[in-house]
Scaffold this motif. Structure first.
Motif, PDB file in Angstrom:
ATOM      1  N   LYS A  97       0.454  -1.478   0.013  1.00  0.00           N
ATOM      2  CA  LYS A  97       0.347   0.162   0.112  1.00  0.00           C
ATOM      3  C   LYS A  97       0.907   1.145   0.142  1.00  0.00           C
ATOM      4  CE  LYS A  97      -3.879  -2.269   2.809  1.00  0.00           C
ATOM      5  NZ  LYS A  97      -3.176  -3.671   2.355  1.00  0.00           N
ATOM      6  N   ILE A  98       0.356   2.254   0.166  1.00  0.00           N
ATOM      7  CA  ILE A  98       0.565   3.646  -0.450  1.00  0.00           C
ATOM      8  C   ILE A  98      -0.194   4.678   0.479  1.00  0.00           C
ATOM      9  CG2 ILE A  98       1.948   5.235  -1.831  1.00  0.00           C
ATOM     10  CD1 ILE A  98       1.383   3.141  -4.131  1.00  0.00           C
ATOM     11  N   ALA A  99       0.984   5.322   0.775  1.00  0.00           N
ATOM     12  CA  ALA A  99      -0.137   6.525   1.850  1.00  0.00           C
ATOM     13  C   ALA A  99       0.517   8.271   1.628  1.00  0.00           C
ATOM     14  CB  ALA A  99       0.360   6.964   3.281  1.00  0.00           C
ATOM     15  N   VAL A 100      -0.275   9.215   0.635  1.00  0.00           N
ATOM     16  CA  VAL A 100      -0.174   9.812  -0.318  1.00  0.00           C
ATOM     17  C   VAL A 100      -0.779  10.610   0.712  1.00  0.00           C
ATOM     18  CG1 VAL A 100      -0.616  11.124  -2.265  1.00  0.00           C
ATOM     19  CG2 VAL A 100      -0.407   8.254  -2.656  1.00  0.00           C
ATOM     20  N   LYS A 101       0.147  11.871   0.550  1.00  0.00           N
ATOM     21  CA  LYS A 101      -0.390  13.117   1.674  1.00  0.00           C
ATOM     22  C   LYS A 101      -0.375  14.074   0.109  1.00  0.00           C
ATOM     23  CE  LYS A 101       0.860  17.117   3.940  1.00  0.00           C
ATOM     24  NZ  LYS A 101       1.901  17.849   4.359  1.00  0.00           N
ATOM     25  N   SER A 102      -1.523  15.145   0.493  1.00  0.00           N
ATOM     26  CA  SER A 102      -1.504  15.784  -0.444  1.00  0.00           C
ATOM     27  C   SER A 102      -2.115  17.776   0.126  1.00  0.00           C
ATOM     28  CB  SER A 102      -2.726  15.310  -1.664  1.00  0.00           C
ATOM     29  OG  SER A 102      -3.526  15.362  -1.370  1.00  0.00           O
ATOM     30  N   ASN A 103      -2.229  18.924  -0.617  1.00  0.00           N
ATOM     31  CA  ASN A 103      -2.318  19.815  -0.155  1.00  0.00           C
ATOM     32  C   ASN A 103      -2.760  20.270  -1.253  1.00  0.00           C
ATOM     33  OD1 ASN A 103       0.308  19.888   1.033  1.00  0.00           O
ATOM     34  ND2 ASN A 103      -0.431  21.683  -0.943  1.00  0.00           N
ATOM     35  N   ASN A 104      -3.441  21.197  -1.158  1.00  0.00           N
ATOM     36  CA  ASN A 104      -4.716  22.582  -2.427  1.00  0.00           C
ATOM     37  C   ASN A 104      -2.715  23.532  -2.700  1.00  0.00           C
ATOM     38  OD1 ASN A 104      -4.152  25.201  -0.667  1.00  0.00           O
ATOM     39  ND2 ASN A 104      -6.749  24.592  -0.863  1.00  0.00           N
ATOM     40  N   ASN A 105      -3.255  24.458  -3.784  1.00  0.00           N
ATOM     41  CA  ASN A 105      -2.012  25.265  -3.783  1.00  0.00           C
ATOM     42  C   ASN A 105      -1.499  26.453  -2.767  1.00  0.00           C
ATOM     43  OD1 ASN A 105      -4.029  26.928  -4.609  1.00  0.00           O
ATOM     44  ND2 ASN A 105      -3.614  27.142  -7.089  1.00  0.00           N
ATOM     45  N   SER A 106      -2.042  26.475  -2.066  1.00  0.00           N
ATOM     46  CA  SER A 106      -1.420  27.888  -1.277  1.00  0.00           C
ATOM     47  C   SER A 106      -1.217  26.663   0.122  1.00  0.00           C
ATOM     48  CB  SER A 106      -3.271  28.062  -1.099  1.00  0.00           C
ATOM     49  OG  SER A 106      -3.831  27.852  -0.017  1.00  0.00           O
ATOM     50  N   GLY A 107      -0.679  25.165   0.101  1.00  0.00           N
ATOM     51  CA  GLY A 107      -0.298  24.932   0.894  1.00  0.00           C
ATOM     52  C   GLY A 107      -1.680  24.761   2.362  1.00  0.00           C
ATOM     53  N   ALA A 108      -2.951  24.663   2.014  1.00  0.00           N
ATOM     54  CA  ALA A 108      -4.420  24.534   3.153  1.00  0.00           C
ATOM     55  C   ALA A 108      -4.641  22.903   2.524  1.00  0.00           C
ATOM     56  CB  ALA A 108      -5.115  25.565   3.034  1.00  0.00           C
ATOM     57  N   ASN A 109      -5.738  22.641   2.692  1.00  0.00           N
ATOM     58  CA  ASN A 109      -6.386  21.752   2.161  1.00  0.00           C
ATOM     59  C   ASN A 109      -6.108  19.858   2.587  1.00  0.00           C
ATOM     60  OD1 ASN A 109      -9.109  20.068   1.693  1.00  0.00           O
ATOM     61  ND2 ASN A 109      -8.844  20.889  -0.223  1.00  0.00           N
ATOM     62  N   LYS A 110      -4.903  19.694   3.946  1.00  0.00           N
ATOM     63  CA  LYS A 110      -4.679  18.819   3.734  1.00  0.00           C
ATOM     64  C   LYS A 110      -5.209  17.424   3.303  1.00  0.00           C
ATOM     65  CE  LYS A 110       0.125  21.218   5.701  1.00  0.00           C
ATOM     66  NZ  LYS A 110       0.570  21.206   6.661  1.00  0.00           N
ATOM     67  N   TYR A 111      -5.282  16.565   2.914  1.00  0.00           N
ATOM     68  CA  TYR A 111      -5.720  15.441   2.927  1.00  0.00           C
ATOM     69  C   TYR A 111      -4.471  13.942   3.213  1.00  0.00           C
ATOM     70  CZ  TYR A 111      -8.908  12.400   0.335  1.00  0.00           C
ATOM     71  OH  TYR A 111      -9.865  11.538   0.686  1.00  0.00           O
ATOM     72  N   ILE A 112      -4.436  13.355   4.115  1.00  0.00           N
ATOM     73  CA  ILE A 112      -4.352  12.141   3.074  1.00  0.00           C
ATOM     74  C   ILE A 112      -5.020  10.500   3.207  1.00  0.00           C
ATOM     75  CG2 ILE A 112      -3.343  10.082   5.104  1.00  0.00           C
ATOM     76  CD1 ILE A 112      -1.576  12.670   7.224  1.00  0.00           C
ATOM     77  N   GLU A 113      -4.714  10.036   1.701  1.00  0.00           N
ATOM     78  CA  GLU A 113      -5.016   8.826   1.279  1.00  0.00           C
ATOM     79  C   GLU A 113      -4.502   8.014   1.427  1.00  0.00           C
ATOM     80  OE1 GLU A 113      -6.348   9.666  -2.859  1.00  0.00           O
ATOM     81  OE2 GLU A 113      -5.437  11.023  -2.543  1.00  0.00           O
TER      82      GLU A 113
END
Length: 146
Positions: A97-113
């Motif tokens: 499995k792979i854990a992926v962290k992402s955020n929007n273009n201003s660094g907010a709205n962090k999300y882990i999937e």
């Protein structure tokens, strides 16, 4: 099988690419060519690999790519559905499995999937608390990205 290589990021003009070299610093090779490492903030971008599966994972804005350590077999594995930029990636210890962290273009709205390796299916219909527990169980010796 151990690769006995060091992988690192290096700027090549206006782009950032993944390179490898032998442990003694010899034989520097550019791994990524057509699709560089790119995203929200280069200082926060990450790539990962495991010797067990002979693949390097890296972000290109909202896409997650896989490439061999020799620079061949480039494959798009995942794309965020919310437009977030992928910043951090990590394999589970069993490389399934792979854990992926992402955020929007201003660094907010962090999300882990989570993304399963085969087939690469999204596992993100979990609550954030459950995803964080899942990430901690997969990567017990690493801090949970925030």
């Amino acid at each position: 099988m151990s690769l006995n290589k060091i992988f690192f990021l290096r700027n090549n003009g206006a782009e950032t690419h993944i390179y490898s070299m032998n442990l003694d610093g010899s034989d520097v090779i550019q791994i990524t060519e057509n699709i560089p490492v790119a995203g929200f903030n280069l200082e926060e971008l990450d790539f990962t690999w495991k010797d067990e599966n002979n693949r390097i994972l890296y972000p290109y804005f909202d896409k997650l790519f896989s490439i061999s350590p020799e620079g061949s077999a480039l494959q798009l594995l995942h794309q965020t559905t919310n437009g977030n930029f992928i910043t951090e990636i990590d394999w589970s210890t069993d490389v399934d499995k792979i854990a992926v962290k992402s955020n929007n273009n201003s660094g907010a709205n962090k999300y882990i999937e989570g993304v399963s390796k085969s087939p690469f299916e999204r596992l993100d219909n979990l609550g954030l608390e459950r995803i964080l527990q899942w990430y901690e169980s997969l990567c017990p010796n690493q801090d949970v990205p925030t």
